[in-house]
Design a protein around this motif. Structure first.
Motif, PDB file in Angstrom:
ATOM      1  N   ASP A 239      18.949  76.733  -7.849  1.00  0.00           N
ATOM      2  CA  ASP A 239      17.591  76.186  -7.894  1.00  0.00           C
ATOM      3  C   ASP A 239      16.678  77.241  -8.534  1.00  0.00           C
ATOM      4  O   ASP A 239      16.791  78.431  -8.232  1.00  0.00           O
ATOM      5  N   VAL A 240      15.783  76.803  -9.399  1.00  0.00           N
ATOM      6  CA  VAL A 240      14.837  77.729 -10.031  1.00  0.00           C
ATOM      7  C   VAL A 240      14.004  78.456  -8.982  1.00  0.00           C
ATOM      8  O   VAL A 240      13.604  79.615  -9.177  1.00  0.00           O
ATOM      9  N   ALA A 241      13.743  77.797  -7.851  1.00  0.00           N
ATOM     10  CA  ALA A 241      12.940  78.430  -6.804  1.00  0.00           C
ATOM     11  C   ALA A 241      13.594  79.713  -6.289  1.00  0.00           C
ATOM     12  O   ALA A 241      12.894  80.624  -5.821  1.00  0.00           O
ATOM     13  N   GLN A 242      14.914  79.792  -6.363  1.00  0.00           N
ATOM     14  CA  GLN A 242      15.601  81.016  -5.937  1.00  0.00           C
ATOM     15  C   GLN A 242      15.333  82.159  -6.922  1.00  0.00           C
ATOM     16  O   GLN A 242      15.232  83.321  -6.523  1.00  0.00           O
ATOM     17  N   LEU A 243      15.184  81.844  -8.201  1.00  0.00           N
ATOM     18  CA  LEU A 243      14.780  82.846  -9.183  1.00  0.00           C
ATOM     19  C   LEU A 243      13.331  83.271  -8.943  1.00  0.00           C
ATOM     20  O   LEU A 243      12.991  84.453  -9.054  1.00  0.00           O
ATOM     21  N   ASP A 244      12.487  82.305  -8.605  1.00  0.00           N
ATOM     22  CA  ASP A 244      11.087  82.616  -8.307  1.00  0.00           C
ATOM     23  C   ASP A 244      10.980  83.601  -7.142  1.00  0.00           C
ATOM     24  O   ASP A 244      10.137  84.510  -7.157  1.00  0.00           O
ATOM     25  N   LEU A 245      11.834  83.422  -6.134  1.00  0.00           N
ATOM     26  CA  LEU A 245      11.800  84.313  -4.978  1.00  0.00           C
ATOM     27  C   LEU A 245      12.145  85.740  -5.390  1.00  0.00           C
ATOM     28  O   LEU A 245      11.488  86.702  -4.952  1.00  0.00           O
TER      29      LEU A 245
ATOM     30  N   SER B 298      16.937  82.176 -20.238  1.00  0.00           N
ATOM     31  CA  SER B 298      15.636  82.399 -20.887  1.00  0.00           C
ATOM     32  C   SER B 298      14.672  83.211 -20.030  1.00  0.00           C
ATOM     33  O   SER B 298      13.551  83.492 -20.450  1.00  0.00           O
ATOM     34  N   ARG B 299      15.108  83.594 -18.861  1.00  0.00           N
ATOM     35  CA  ARG B 299      14.208  84.257 -17.921  1.00  0.00           C
ATOM     36  C   ARG B 299      14.474  85.754 -17.913  1.00  0.00           C
ATOM     37  O   ARG B 299      15.585  86.204 -17.654  1.00  0.00           O
ATOM     38  N   PRO B 300      13.456  86.571 -18.172  1.00  0.00           N
ATOM     39  CA  PRO B 300      13.644  88.034 -18.178  1.00  0.00           C
ATOM     40  C   PRO B 300      14.107  88.526 -16.808  1.00  0.00           C
ATOM     41  O   PRO B 300      13.680  88.011 -15.769  1.00  0.00           O
ATOM     42  N   GLY B 301      14.988  89.506 -16.825  1.00  0.00           N
ATOM     43  CA  GLY B 301      15.413  90.143 -15.586  1.00  0.00           C
ATOM     44  C   GLY B 301      16.618  89.531 -14.928  1.00  0.00           C
ATOM     45  O   GLY B 301      17.027  89.977 -13.847  1.00  0.00           O
ATOM     46  N   PHE B 302      17.215  88.498 -15.566  1.00  0.00           N
ATOM     47  CA  PHE B 302      18.393  87.846 -15.009  1.00  0.00           C
ATOM     48  C   PHE B 302      19.485  87.761 -16.079  1.00  0.00           C
ATOM     49  O   PHE B 302      19.176  87.639 -17.273  1.00  0.00           O
ATOM     50  N   ARG B 303      20.730  87.786 -15.651  1.00  0.00           N
ATOM     51  CA  ARG B 303      21.854  87.589 -16.577  1.00  0.00           C
ATOM     52  C   ARG B 303      22.864  86.660 -15.934  1.00  0.00           C
ATOM     53  O   ARG B 303      23.379  86.934 -14.843  1.00  0.00           O
ATOM     54  N   LEU B 304      23.152  85.557 -16.603  1.00  0.00           N
ATOM     55  CA  LEU B 304      24.129  84.587 -16.109  1.00  0.00           C
ATOM     56  C   LEU B 304      25.533  85.088 -16.414  1.00  0.00           C
ATOM     57  O   LEU B 304      25.892  85.274 -17.578  1.00  0.00           O
ATOM     58  N   VAL B 305      26.327  85.311 -15.357  1.00  0.00           N
ATOM     59  CA  VAL B 305      27.665  85.868 -15.550  1.00  0.00           C
ATOM     60  C   VAL B 305      28.773  84.985 -15.017  1.00  0.00           C
ATOM     61  O   VAL B 305      29.947  85.207 -15.328  1.00  0.00           O
ATOM     62  N   GLY B 306      28.440  83.977 -14.178  1.00  0.00           N
ATOM     63  CA  GLY B 306      29.514  83.190 -13.593  1.00  0.00           C
ATOM     64  C   GLY B 306      29.109  81.796 -13.180  1.00  0.00           C
ATOM     65  O   GLY B 306      27.921  81.481 -13.070  1.00  0.00           O
ATOM     66  N   VAL B 307      30.111  80.982 -12.970  1.00  0.00           N
ATOM     67  CA  VAL B 307      29.952  79.628 -12.420  1.00  0.00           C
ATOM     68  C   VAL B 307      30.962  79.487 -11.292  1.00  0.00           C
ATOM     69  O   VAL B 307      32.109  79.934 -11.399  1.00  0.00           O
ATOM     70  N   MET B 308      30.528  78.861 -10.205  1.00  0.00           N
ATOM     71  CA  MET B 308      31.399  78.634  -9.057  1.00  0.00           C
ATOM     72  C   MET B 308      31.340  77.172  -8.647  1.00  0.00           C
ATOM     73  O   MET B 308      30.309  76.517  -8.802  1.00  0.00           O
ATOM     74  N   GLY B 309      32.448  76.671  -8.135  1.00  0.00           N
ATOM     75  CA  GLY B 309      32.463  75.339  -7.547  1.00  0.00           C
ATOM     76  C   GLY B 309      33.497  75.301  -6.440  1.00  0.00           C
ATOM     77  O   GLY B 309      34.641  75.722  -6.647  1.00  0.00           O
ATOM     78  N   TYR B 310      33.111  74.811  -5.272  1.00  0.00           N
ATOM     79  CA  TYR B 310      34.027  74.763  -4.131  1.00  0.00           C
ATOM     80  C   TYR B 310      34.371  73.318  -3.823  1.00  0.00           C
ATOM     81  O   TYR B 310      33.517  72.556  -3.359  1.00  0.00           O
ATOM     82  N   GLU B 311      35.609  72.945  -4.049  1.00  0.00           N
ATOM     83  CA  GLU B 311      36.082  71.590  -3.799  1.00  0.00           C
ATOM     84  C   GLU B 311      36.477  71.455  -2.326  1.00  0.00           C
ATOM     85  O   GLU B 311      37.654  71.381  -1.968  1.00  0.00           O
TER      86      GLU B 311
END
Length: 427
Positions: free
Chosen positions: A148-154, A208-221
């Motif tokens: 959620d974007v709100a988690q980045l806002d926090l 696109s957000r400064p200060g963050f780097r996307l490094v992974g994706v997770m999914g729990y079945e």
């Protein structure tokens, strides 16, 4: 979780052939196991908890075999002991930790147990985020979970991006099965990111957000990894679960592959994580997966007794003493009411395991002060003798004990601290 999907013939997506299971040492009988545990821990007062390291070795080797060459990220919540984490991470085939909380991740990286820790759930730990954002070493070794974007806002509210180190981010794709146009949901209520578009939109927002780097994706079945497909004594439910899992797997694997491919077009992902101990073979057959998570399969708690794909050897036990003999065929032990989390039900109760043949009283269950046990073996137990139980879940046993006694054969080989015994110094 109630499964209401009728049985039907549905083509399965078979996993790739795994290497044949190694021939393990001959499994000891329950009587032999009781003798070994009693002998090794004879010098200590019950209640106590012990790990059969011979069973641990067999389970660890089998998890690696089932993973078919893909690394296994260890779910720390299933072990909750730095010594056990260190032991398994020293084995070939295991790499990295999936932590329960950010404070735990900071502790594990800060104490140099691991330099690769993914926090398995989103966090609202402001103090922890401030520590993470202000320390290069911690930030390099920890990846937070976001859906959620709100988690980045926090994070930005705690530590503005212009004055902090870069925060590593993993996105969680919801892998619940939602047939009938989404009117039915089977699986854990986790991430809101269900569709490919959902995941891509948030991935773009992170990139696109400064200060963050996307490094992974997770999914729990969860409806596959965490649901027994052959529950003992409930054949009808097993058939329904297996039918549901075939349908669910066909849908989720196609969706996950598409989502990962879409994100990889603009993000350099380091890992794609999935699964759990109950779904290792199936999860690693998904070509988008680079690693699989497992932890409970090492200790084999009660809730892992009913899977068709693997049969782990029970490795974790707790002992409580006999303190009463109310009548023939009945003994009462002190305490033992260690109930597992989740939806309340009989499968959350601990199960008396040694000596074989004892059962809980249906009217009393497992109690805080005492637990009556029924069965003919009760007549052979004296006041002060031990009854060994298995917990329903793996990690929650460590919340009851400060330490584990590690047993090989009849020998006590080590005494190690649980997180509780470590003083929860990560809090």
């Amino acid at each position: 979780m109630e499964i209401t999907v009728p049985d039907a013939t549905v083509p399965d997506v078979p996993p790739p052939p795994a290497a044949p299971a190694p021939t393990p040492p001959v499994a000891s009988s329950r009587a032999d196991l009781r003798h070994r545990l009693n002998t090794a821990t004879a010098g200590f007062e019950a209640p106590l908890a012990a790990i059969d390291m011979d069973a641990w070795d067999v389970n660890a080797a089998d998890l690696v075999r089932r993973a078919a060459g893909k690394p296994i990220r260890v779910a720390s919540k299933s072990l909750r002991s730095r010594a056990l984490l260190r032991e398994v991470l020293g084995r070939d085939g295991f790499h990295g930790v999936l932590a329960l909380t950010l404070s735990e991740a900071l502790w594990l990286v800060g104490t140099e147990l691991s330099s690769d820790v993914v926090v398995g759930y989103p966090t609202a730990d402001r103090r922890g985020l401030a520590r993470l954002a202000g320390d290069d070493e911690l930030a390099a070794g920890i990846t937070i979970m976001v859906d959620d974007v709100a988690q980045l806002d926090l994070v930005d509210a705690v530590a503005p991006s212009d004055g902090r180190v870069e925060i590593r981010v993993c996105l969680e794709l919801d892998l619940s099965w939602q047939p009938v146009g989404g009117r039915v949901r089977v699986g854990a209520k986790r991430s809101p990111l269900h569709s490919v578009d959902d995941l891509v939109r948030l991935a773009h927002a992170v990139q696109s957000r400064p200060g963050f780097r996307l490094v992974g994706v997770m999914g729990y079945e969860s409806q596959i990894a965490g649901v027994q497909d052959a529950p003992p004594g409930r054949g009808w439910r097993g058939r329904m679960v297996r039918s549901m899992q075939k349908r669910s797997w066909a849908e989720l694997s196609e969706r996950r592959i598409a989502a990962v491919e879409a994100v990889r077009k603009f993000a350099d992902l380091e890992f794609v994580n999935g699964g759990g101990s109950g779904s290792v073979e199936r999860t690693v057959s998904d070509l988008s997966i680079t690693e699989v998570t497992a932890g409970s399969g090492l200790l084999a708690p009660r809730l892992f007794d009913g899977y068709t794909s693997f049969s782990p050897r029970p490795a974790a036990f707790f002992a409580v003493p006999v303190v009463r003999r109310p009548a023939a065929g009945i003994v009462t032990v002190a305490g033992g009411g260690y109930i597992a989390s989740g939806a309340a039900g009989g499968d959350r109760l601990p199960v008396p395991w040694l000596p074989e043949g004892l059962t809980l009283d249906k009217n009393e269950g497992a109690g805080e002060a005492q637990t009556p046990l029924l069965g003919s073996p009760a007549d052979d137990l004296a006041i002060g003798d031990r009854v060994w139980f298995r917990h329903a879940k793996a990690g929650e046993l460590s919340e009851r004990f400060d330490q584990y006694y590690l047993v090989r054969g009849e020998r006590l080989v080590d005494t190690i601290a649980t997180y509780r015994g470590d003083g929860k110094t990560f809090l």
